[in-house]
Scaffold this motif. Structure first.
Motif, short mmCIF file in Angstrom:
data_model
loop_
_atom_site.label_atom_id
_atom_site.label_comp_id
_atom_site.label_asym_id
_atom_site.label_seq_id
_atom_site.Cartn_x
_atom_site.Cartn_y
_atom_site.Cartn_z
N ARG A 1 1.26 -1.35 -0.26
CA ARG A 1 0.19 0.00 0.08
C ARG A 1 0.67 0.90 -0.11
O ARG A 1 0.09 2.14 -0.83
N ASN A 2 1.91 1.21 0.68
CA ASN A 2 2.75 2.83 0.59
C ASN A 2 4.35 2.43 -0.16
O ASN A 2 5.17 3.10 -0.35
N GLY A 3 3.81 1.64 -1.30
CA GLY A 3 4.81 1.54 -2.50
C GLY A 3 6.49 1.06 -1.23
O GLY A 3 7.81 2.34 -1.79
N LEU A 4 6.78 0.57 -0.55
CA LEU A 4 8.22 0.37 0.19
C LEU A 4 8.62 -0.67 -0.34
O LEU A 4 8.49 -1.49 -0.88
N ASN A 5 10.11 -0.90 -0.08
CA ASN A 5 10.86 -2.48 -0.45
C ASN A 5 10.40 -3.42 0.27
O ASN A 5 10.14 -4.00 1.44
N MET A 6 9.99 -4.56 -1.07
CA MET A 6 8.95 -5.69 -0.44
C MET A 6 10.25 -6.54 0.20
O MET A 6 11.56 -6.45 0.05
N ILE A 7 9.80 -7.33 1.25
CA ILE A 7 11.09 -8.44 2.43
C ILE A 7 10.05 -9.74 1.34
O ILE A 7 8.72 -9.71 0.87
N ASP A 8 10.75 -10.83 2.19
CA ASP A 8 10.82 -12.32 1.91
C ASP A 8 10.40 -12.87 2.90
O ASP A 8 11.40 -12.32 4.07
N LYS A 9 10.25 -13.99 3.10
CA LYS A 9 10.19 -14.54 4.18
C LYS A 9 11.89 -15.40 3.93
O LYS A 9 11.94 -15.44 2.63
N ILE A 10 12.98 -15.61 5.46
CA ILE A 10 14.09 -16.05 5.30
C ILE A 10 13.73 -17.17 6.40
O ILE A 10 12.34 -17.49 7.40
N ASP A 11 14.25 -18.09 6.60
CA ASP A 11 14.66 -19.33 8.00
C ASP A 11 15.08 -18.30 8.88
O ASP A 11 16.12 -17.12 8.36
#
Length: 85
Positions: free
Chosen positions: A64-74
């Motif tokens: 919604r805020n156009g920020l850098n995406m994150i991924d799931k990590i171990d």
């Protein structure tokens, strides 16, 4: 892509990862309609989310805020959680 993730994680371990382009501004997990069941999900932003619901709520906030995406990590890539006193 995995190399970038590993490098990002290593950089975060060398210096505090408090904010990347203001990613934390305005987000509060208590605004999410999630259960309190503790089943941690870890993100590439070096944050341990309480459960999948709070992680997905964070992803929604990022979109919604156009920020850098994150991924799931171990979660093994994150320091152990602080003990509750």
């Amino acid at each position: 892509m995995k190399l970038i993730l590993v490098v990002s994680i290593l950089l975060c371990l060398l210096k505090p990862c408090l904010s990347q382009s203001g990613q934390w501004t305005g987000f509060a997990e208590n605004e999410c309609l999630c259960t309190t069941q503790y089943d941690p999900v870890c993100g590439s932003d070096m944050r341990r989310y309480y459960n999948i619901c709070t992680y997905e709520c964070r992803l929604d906030y990022i979109r919604r805020n156009g920020l850098n995406m994150i991924d799931k990590i171990d979660c093994k890539w994150l320091p152990p959680p602080s003990p509750i006193h």
